[in-house]
Design an enzyme around this catalytic site. Structure first.
Site, short mmCIF file in Angstrom:
data_model
loop_
_atom_site.label_atom_id
_atom_site.label_comp_id
_atom_site.label_asym_id
_atom_site.label_seq_id
_atom_site.Cartn_x
_atom_site.Cartn_y
_atom_site.Cartn_z
N ASP A 172 -5.56 52.33 -19.30
CA ASP A 172 -6.75 51.71 -18.69
C ASP A 172 -7.75 51.32 -19.77
O ASP A 172 -8.33 50.22 -19.76
CB ASP A 172 -7.38 52.62 -17.62
CG ASP A 172 -7.53 54.07 -18.05
OD1 ASP A 172 -7.01 54.45 -19.12
OD2 ASP A 172 -8.18 54.83 -17.33
N LYS A 222 -0.35 56.87 -20.46
CA LYS A 222 -1.28 57.48 -19.48
C LYS A 222 -1.00 58.99 -19.54
O LYS A 222 -0.64 59.62 -18.54
CB LYS A 222 -1.03 56.86 -18.10
CG LYS A 222 -2.05 57.22 -17.06
CD LYS A 222 -3.40 56.56 -17.23
CE LYS A 222 -4.40 57.10 -16.24
NZ LYS A 222 -5.78 56.62 -16.46
N TYR A 260 10.88 50.62 -13.64
CA TYR A 260 11.66 49.44 -13.26
C TYR A 260 13.09 49.83 -12.86
O TYR A 260 13.70 49.19 -12.02
CB TYR A 260 11.76 48.45 -14.43
CG TYR A 260 10.67 47.43 -14.49
CD1 TYR A 260 9.34 47.81 -14.61
CD2 TYR A 260 10.96 46.07 -14.43
CE1 TYR A 260 8.34 46.86 -14.68
CE2 TYR A 260 9.97 45.12 -14.50
CZ TYR A 260 8.66 45.52 -14.63
OH TYR A 260 7.68 44.57 -14.70
N ASP A 291 0.84 40.37 -20.21
CA ASP A 291 0.27 39.19 -19.52
C ASP A 291 -1.22 39.09 -19.79
O ASP A 291 -1.77 38.01 -20.00
CB ASP A 291 0.49 39.28 -18.00
CG ASP A 291 1.73 38.51 -17.57
OD1 ASP A 291 2.64 38.34 -18.41
OD2 ASP A 291 1.79 38.08 -16.40
N ASP A 334 4.46 45.32 -19.25
CA ASP A 334 4.49 44.11 -18.42
C ASP A 334 3.05 43.66 -18.16
O ASP A 334 2.72 42.48 -18.30
CB ASP A 334 5.20 44.42 -17.09
CG ASP A 334 5.27 43.19 -16.21
OD1 ASP A 334 5.62 42.11 -16.72
OD2 ASP A 334 4.96 43.31 -15.00
C1 IPM Z 1 8.39 39.63 -17.55
C2 IPM Z 1 8.45 39.33 -16.08
C3 IPM Z 1 9.57 40.16 -15.47
C4 IPM Z 1 9.20 41.62 -15.63
C5 IPM Z 1 9.90 39.82 -14.00
C6 IPM Z 1 10.24 38.35 -13.84
C7 IPM Z 1 10.97 40.71 -13.45
O1 IPM Z 1 7.22 39.58 -15.47
O2 IPM Z 1 9.39 39.35 -18.25
O3 IPM Z 1 7.37 40.13 -18.02
O4 IPM Z 1 8.46 42.17 -14.82
O5 IPM Z 1 9.66 42.22 -16.60
MG MG Z 2 5.70 40.12 -16.77
#
Ligand code: IPM
Ligand code: MG
Length: 371
Positions: A221, A189, A142, A249, A245
């Site tokens: 993975d 990884k 990032y 999710d 990240d």
């Molecule tokens: C999160 C989001 C952020 C990230 C974005 C909005 C930059 O997806 O907080 O997980 O990728 O960290």
């Molecule tokens: Mg995110």
């Protein structure tokens, strides 16, 4: 206790969910004799519209000098589909993480029996799922050097980690594991990436300081697959920025609604608390968004202040709404309650104003029309 809290409502549904949290923080303050002072700041698309800058200096300044930050959501569709946009809302959040050195993003994943049917996974696989992801937040790909050549045909993003960056978050994850079921899984990884091999070495070196914690390793993975196949196996997951990240999710859908999950981003100074959902622009202004992700983030903020009893009361109130079917549209598209109604119910529960035999008929219910 007196605390100064920065509120960043942000974009889309951010303002309406954050307002419910403030309602509840105010009720907690009244009930327990605390004083919470709020300062409102701008970030994201909202800040670009008003100032041209996704993170005005004033916001950074206020955040550096407060006790905690409650943040709503970031993002607007007008930037998502435009790869040429030079200024983007997300830049604000990334810069704030870096400016405050919020190096650890903590995302608890729990499930609620009354919502098991909403999960994409089978009930038997999600009963008693309870784990927490520690995602490194200020390093890795990032924040590495980003390049694109003049012809626009070759681009690169560097992924860099140092021992110190790994150690500081790993200490937090080990300590959390000690207070839980004493199991730490490093997701990396290491069969391909040099940075991942460094993560493994550093975390292995630290393990002797936490000899009561069982440490194991998973390639990312495989981890992505295990989170779906058998999420119960996890207690604390530790991982780098990009992998975190993605898997956070993935893990967030286990509970049945993205709208329920909170997160904390902490560093050495002020910490930031936000729901994990995005700005959900289609729902903005309709009073239908789920405020629980934000309200549980406010509970994490209270806990961060050491107000454990207060935080637990908020969590009990949230559980009470879910168990009694007081839910927003994402959870029950037919018999659903407004964002503001859920906020009021949780606030009333916190101040003990809910009668034992609560009459649902007296609470504003919005039935959708099925055509
Ligand atoms: C999160 C989001 C952020 C990230 C974005 C909005 C930059 O997806 O907080 O997980 O990728 O960290
Ligand atoms: Mg995110």
């Amino acid at each position: 206790m007196t605390k100064n809290i920065v509120i960043i409502e942000g974009d889309g549904i951010g303002p309406e969910v954050t307002r419910q949290s403030i309602k509840i923080l105010n009720t907690i303050a009244d009930q327990f004799g605390h004083e919470f002072n709020y300062r409102y700041c701008l970030m994201g698309a909202d800040a670009i519209d008003k100032t041209g800058n996704p993170l005005p200096d004033e916001t950074i300044e206020s955040c550096l000098n407060c006790d905690g930050i409650l943040f709503g959501a970031i993002g607007h569709p007008k930037y998502d589909n435009d790869p040429t946009a030079k200024v983007r809302p997300e830049q604000g959040l990334l810069k704030l993480r870096k400016s405050l050195q919020l190096f650890a993003n903590i995302r608890p994943v729990t499930t609620y029996p009354s919502l098991h049917h909403l999960s994409p996974l089978k009930t038997k696989n999600i009963e008693e799922v309870d784990f927490v992801i520690f995602r490194e937040l200020t390093g890795g790909i990032y924040f590495g050097k980003k390049e694109i050549d003049e012809a626009g045909t070759r681009a690169s993003d560097d992924c860099v980690y140092t021992r110190e960056e790994i150690e500081r978050i790993a200490h937090l994850a080990f300590k959390q594991a000690q207070q839980r079921r004493k199991k730490l899984t490093l997701v990396d990884k290491a069969n391909v990436l040099e940075t991942s091999r460094l993560w493994r070495r550093v975390v292995k070196d630290m393990a002797s300081q936490y000899s009561d914690v069982e440490l194991n390793f998973l390639f990312v993975d495989n981890a992505a697959m295990q989170i779906i196949l058998n999420p119960k196996q996890f207690d604390v997951i530790l991982t780098e920025n990009m992998f975190g990240d993605i898997i956070s999710d993935e893990a967030s859908v286990i509970s049945g609604s993205l709208g329920l999950l909170p997160s904390a981003s902490i560093g050495s100074g002020s910490a930031l608390f936000e729901p994990i959902h995005g700005s959900y622009p289609q729902a903005a202004g309709k009073d239908i968004a789920n405020p629980i992700g934000s309200i549980l983030s406010a509970a994490m903020l209270l806990e961060h202040f050491g107000l454990v009893k207060e935080a637990n009361l908020v969590r009990t109130a949230v559980n009470w709404t879910l168990e009694n079917g007081f839910v927003t549209k994402d959870i029950d598209p037919v018999n659903f309650y407004f964002t503001t109604t859920i906020g009021e119910l949780i606030s009333d529960f916190v101040s003990d104003k809910i009668p034992v035999d609560v009459n649902k008929g007296n609470i504003e219910l919005r039935k959708s029309t099925i055509i």
